[in-house]
Enzyme design. Structure first.
Site, PDB file in Angstrom:
ATOM      1  N   ASP A   7      56.790  66.798  34.608  1.00 21.27           N
ATOM      2  CA  ASP A   7      57.990  67.288  34.920  1.00 21.27           C
ATOM      3  C   ASP A   7      58.863  67.405  33.620  1.00 21.27           C
ATOM      4  O   ASP A   7      59.663  68.340  33.291  1.00 21.27           O
ATOM      5  CB  ASP A   7      58.947  65.985  35.678  1.00 21.27           C
ATOM      6  N   GLN A  16      55.045  62.774  36.483  1.00 18.94           N
ATOM      7  CA  GLN A  16      53.593  62.387  35.792  1.00 18.94           C
ATOM      8  C   GLN A  16      53.022  61.169  36.154  1.00 18.94           C
ATOM      9  O   GLN A  16      53.644  60.334  36.886  1.00 18.94           O
ATOM     10  CB  GLN A  16      54.083  62.672  34.485  1.00 18.94           C
ATOM     11  N   HIS A  17      51.921  61.033  35.574  1.00 17.38           N
ATOM     12  CA  HIS A  17      51.013  59.762  35.678  1.00 17.38           C
ATOM     13  C   HIS A  17      50.482  59.398  36.810  1.00 17.38           C
ATOM     14  O   HIS A  17      49.821  58.452  36.844  1.00 17.38           O
ATOM     15  CB  HIS A  17      52.033  58.603  35.152  1.00 17.38           C
TER      16      HIS A  17
END
EC number: 2.7.1.17
Length: 482
Positions: A240, A76-77
């Site tokens: 995830d 992520q991110h």
């Protein structure tokens, strides 16, 4: 493609460290093939390295020629910045790149009215989460401030799994395909400019961070088809943690506790959260619900450190811990070895409290390490409860879940039975299950059995006074840090 007698789906886990591909039967979930490939180290990576690793992993899994659908789960991110031609502007900044920590503080302050906590409250109400350096929005602010020439070239921003899905669909540099970028709610909810409660981008926050509006992927539903290419159906994909929840088959009231390098406590919930303390991130899950999440910085490496100190491998450390009495005769380890995020004290250090002659033995130290690790995760569990998340069942996964001491001691610390499934590639499995959902066109994701579950109960109940002693030691540690 496969015959009508069997349909195959592929799930991808493009994580920080590696790319893994599972190929499963769409209806039964039976594993057919598996492949993997490593990713380069570092907190900024050329996305082409992910694409290359994906090709290697697909090849190791026997290819996709007989596969009907694929979905991608990913870290992520991260920030993948693209120019007008779809080329990557600079190496992607990953979730664990902390150079944007000051940008996070600046953004919080800017949204507030100058009174303590006002910025945090405003962000929590706007997006369900308070920005930290992991979030994409802080990386965009950093890029605008520190690399203005690169920032001027950016026309769109994508997350790692968005970019890989886009490439699998045949897009890339020179394809004029920015408008065809797609994502899902779970990954969008970790950007800092998406409101999962309302299923809408907050372009005002994106513009505040970057200085102007840029393109973002279209958010599609968990059972919707993102694209297709040569008969291969592409699912929306997922972040995830949401992918792992789907792979584990978690539902309302289920909590996953993952103990890897860090610790993650996440619950499937029907209602969104908005925690101004920042302890709980208000993410979405991969089914249309929500996934409030609390993270600790100190996971399995707590046990690694204690094993090194005592000169014992993991199996012997677990045996030592189980040979000591519950509660370690008052010995308490606060495991803030690398600072902490729950509570948010990045500069905190670890400490040992309650030292007496009778409890300074290897067995007591080993048990205190396990209990301290679990008490930190119990703090995360409390934070979720504080946001009205339902906590009915705990599923324990991750590397440290293979420790017999962690398995057996967890119920007496967490206060609930703990289910431990067989080790697996749950992010990739979740992506595969989503691909099957899209392919089969059913109302919900297919139900696949979870292999090798074991349930552990507290043999003598919750350890009396342990959480209270830990809380006192934790506050003493934080007071000393101040």
């Amino acid at each position: 493609m496969t015959s009508t007698s069997q349909q195959l789906v592929a799930g991808v886990d493009s994580s920080t460290q590696s790319c893994k591909v599972v190929i499963r039967d769409a209806r039964t979930g039976a594993l057919v093939r598996f492949g993997s490939a490593p990713h380069p180290n570092g907190t900024e990576v050329d996305p082409e390295a992910w694409w290359d690793a994906l090709q290697v992993a697909i090849g190791a899994a026997g290819g996709l020629d007989d596969v009907d659908a694929v979905s991608v789960g990913g870290q992520q991110h991260g920030m993948v910045a693209l120019d007008a031609d779809g080329a990557v502007v600079r190496p992607a900044l990953l979730w664990n790149d902390t150079r944007s920590a000051q940008a996070a503080l600046d953004l919080i302050a800017e949204l507030g009215d100058g009174t303590p906590g006002s910025g945090e409250r405003a962000w929590a109400q706007a997006t369900g989460s308070v920005p930290v350096a992991s979030y994409t929005i802080t990386k965009l602010r950093w890029l605008a401030e520190h690399e203005p020439q690169n920032a001027a070239r950016v026309e769109a921003v994508a997350l790692p799994h968005d970019w890989l899905t886009w490439r699998l669909a045949g897009d890339g540099p020179g394809t004029d395909g920015l408008s065809r970028l797609t994502t899902d709610r779970s990954d969008a909810s970790g950007t800092g400019y998406f409101d999962a409660a309302r299923n809408a981008y907050r372009f005002d926050l994106l513009e505040r961070a970057f200085g102007r509006r840029i393109g973002v992927p279209a958010v599609i539903g968990p059972s919707e088809q993102a694209r297709s290419r040569d008969g291969l159906v592409l699912g929306a994909g997922a972040g995830d943690n949401a992918g792992a929840a789907l792979g584990l088959g978690l539902g309302r009231g289920d909590v996953a506790i993952s103990i890897g390098t860090s610790g993650v406590v996440s619950a499937v919930s029907q209602t969104p959260t908005a925690d101004a303390s920042g302890l709980v991130s208000g993410f979405a899950d991969a089914t249309g619900l929500f996934l409030p999440l609390a993270a600790t910085l100190n996971g399995s490496r707590v046990l690694d450190a204690m094993g090194t100190l005592l000169g014992r491998p993991h199996r012997e450390l677990a045996e030592l811990a189980l040979s000591a009495p519950a509660g370690s005769d008052g010995l308490v380890l606060v495991p803030y070895f690398e600072g902490e995020r729950t509570p948010n004290r990045p500069d905190a250090t670890g400490a040992i409290h309650g030292v007496r002659l009778q409890n300074t033995t290897p067995a007591h130290l080993a048990r205190a390490a396990v209990e301290g690790l679990l008490c930190g995760l119990a703090d995360g569990l409390d934070a979720l409860r504080g946001q009205n998340a339902e906590v009915d069942r705990i599923v324990l996964i991750g590397g440290a879940a293979q420790s017999e001491a962690v398995r057996r001691i967890a119920p007496s610390v967490l206060g609930l039975d703990v289910t431990v499934p067989k080790p697996g590639e749950y992010v990739a499995d979740g992506a595969a299950r989503q691909a099957a959902w899209v392919l089969l066109g059913e109302d919900e994701a297919p139900r696949w059995p979870l292999a090798g579950e074991q349930t552990y109960s507290a043999e003598t109940g919750v350890t009396p006074g342990l959480r209270e002693r830990y809380a006192l030691a934790r506050e003493l540690t934080l007071t000393a840090e101040r």
